[in-house]
Design a protein around this motif. Structure first.
Motif, PDB file in Angstrom:
ATOM      1  N   ALA A  69     -48.270  48.253  98.261  1.00 15.45           N
ATOM      2  CA  ALA A  69     -49.201  48.240  97.136  1.00 15.45           C
ATOM      3  C   ALA A  69     -50.142  47.045  97.260  1.00 15.45           C
ATOM      4  O   ALA A  69     -49.723  45.935  97.583  1.00 15.45           O
ATOM      5  CB  ALA A  69     -48.427  48.155  95.821  1.00 15.45           C
ATOM      6  N   PHE A  70     -51.426  47.286  96.987  1.00 16.39           N
ATOM      7  CA  PHE A  70     -52.387  46.183  97.051  1.00 16.39           C
ATOM      8  C   PHE A  70     -53.439  46.324  95.958  1.00 16.39           C
ATOM      9  O   PHE A  70     -53.700  47.404  95.449  1.00 16.39           O
ATOM     10  CB  PHE A  70     -53.086  46.139  98.419  1.00 16.39           C
ATOM     11  N   LYS A  71     -54.043  45.200  95.629  1.00 19.20           N
ATOM     12  CA  LYS A  71     -55.210  45.164  94.753  1.00 19.20           C
ATOM     13  C   LYS A  71     -56.097  44.009  95.204  1.00 19.20           C
ATOM     14  O   LYS A  71     -55.617  42.908  95.465  1.00 19.20           O
ATOM     15  CB  LYS A  71     -54.823  44.985  93.291  1.00 19.20           C
ATOM     16  N   ILE A  72     -57.396  44.275  95.293  1.00 18.92           N
ATOM     17  CA  ILE A  72     -58.376  43.259  95.682  1.00 18.92           C
ATOM     18  C   ILE A  72     -59.482  43.211  94.634  1.00 18.92           C
ATOM     19  O   ILE A  72     -59.985  44.245  94.202  1.00 18.92           O
ATOM     20  CB  ILE A  72     -58.997  43.561  97.060  1.00 18.92           C
ATOM     21  N   CYS A  85     -53.827  40.754  95.982  1.00 16.84           N
ATOM     22  CA  CYS A  85     -52.398  40.929  95.694  1.00 16.84           C
ATOM     23  C   CYS A  85     -51.830  41.957  96.664  1.00 16.84           C
ATOM     24  O   CYS A  85     -52.465  42.976  96.936  1.00 16.84           O
ATOM     25  CB  CYS A  85     -52.209  41.402  94.249  1.00 16.84           C
ATOM     26  N   LEU A  86     -50.660  41.680  97.189  1.00 15.52           N
ATOM     27  CA  LEU A  86     -49.974  42.612  98.083  1.00 15.52           C
ATOM     28  C   LEU A  86     -48.498  42.629  97.739  1.00 15.52           C
ATOM     29  O   LEU A  86     -47.848  41.578  97.699  1.00 15.52           O
ATOM     30  CB  LEU A  86     -50.173  42.214  99.545  1.00 15.52           C
ATOM     31  N   MET A  92     -54.182  35.594  97.946  1.00  9.97           N
ATOM     32  CA  MET A  92     -55.301  34.661  97.880  1.00  9.97           C
ATOM     33  C   MET A  92     -55.868  34.660  96.469  1.00  9.97           C
ATOM     34  O   MET A  92     -55.978  35.714  95.838  1.00  9.97           O
ATOM     35  CB  MET A  92     -56.405  35.041  98.878  1.00  9.97           C
ATOM     36  N   SER A  93     -56.243  33.478  95.976  1.00 10.31           N
ATOM     37  CA  SER A  93     -56.858  33.369  94.645  1.00 10.31           C
ATOM     38  C   SER A  93     -57.334  31.945  94.439  1.00 10.31           C
ATOM     39  O   SER A  93     -56.958  31.022  95.173  1.00 10.31           O
ATOM     40  CB  SER A  93     -55.861  33.745  93.542  1.00 10.31           C
TER      41      SER A  93
END
Length: 227
Positions: A69-72, A85-86, A92-93
């Motif tokens: 699952a990921f969100k960029i 997010c992974l 990274m943030s």
């Protein structure tokens, strides 16, 4: 006297009748409430409130087995850095203090889902050579996550764009000054990646003064990254 006694008896009977009717309706109402209470979910009638199901990285639905699952989220103008997010872990943030102007990139092992490296390359005032070397050193089978922040294109040359295209990008050749762009690809990918969003810097439609709106993308990356 007899008439008075009879009247009192009648009043008593009527009162008893109405009292019986009232009690009957009260019992029926209580019984009905009890039955309805059993039929209603506990989140409504009881003290327990059912919490909505939360999926990894806040996705709308869970990923199937053997998927990551990921969100960029891209950067916002030159103020807020991108966020990646992974598997429910922030890669990274701005909070992690590992993002910067230009192209932000995270490398992930395609088999384990573990992050192996993160970096950012200033494509406004920096040198493209270190970025090209970084791209060439990516190992086969690696998942590559990228997000723009502020300006990600000014220093990009044809060689760098070609290397990113080989990772599965369809729009890297069109990326221009202050365009917003997010992308997930992979080293050794044989097709174009379905995980890419791009919005052009256009003064007539920009959400911010000089920058387009923020991009956000989520999905499920197949393990070993074969698309």
């Amino acid at each position: 006297m007899i008439r008075t006694a009879g009247l009192l008896k009648l009043v008593a009977l009527v009162t008893a009748f109405f009292l019986a009717v009232f009690l009957t309706f009260q019992l029926l109402e209580i019984n009905m409430d009890f039955k309805l209470g059993n039929m209603m979910p506990k989140s409504v009638t009881g003290n327990l409130v059912t919490k909505p199901v939360r999926h990894k990285c806040g996705l709308l639905k869970s990923c199937p087995n053997a998927h990551f699952a990921f969100k960029i989220v891209s950067g916002a103008a030159s103020v807020v850095g991108p966020r990646m997010c992974l598997e429910d872990k922030i890669v990274m943030s701005g909070v992690k203090n590992n993002v910067g102007r230009g192209i932000n990139i995270a490398l992930v092992d395609g088999k384990t889902g573990q992050t192996t490296n993160t970096a950012f390359f200033d494509m406004w005032a920096g040198d493209v050579a270190p970025f090209i070397k970084f791209l060439k050193d990516i190992k086969e089978g690696t998942i590559v996550m990228m997000a723009s922040f502020d300006d990600a294109a000014t220093k990009l040359n044809d060689e760098a764009r070609t290397l990113i295209a080989e990772l599965g990008s369809s729009v890297i050749s069109s990326l221009g000054f202050r365009d917003n762009w997010i992308f997930v690809g992979g080293k050794g990918i044989k097709t174009k990646s379905p995980f890419e969003q791009y919005i052009k810097n256009n003064p007539d439609s920009n959400k911010f003064d000089g920058w387009p709106e923020v991009l956000e993308m989520e999905g499920c990356i197949p393990q070993k990254y074969e698309m």
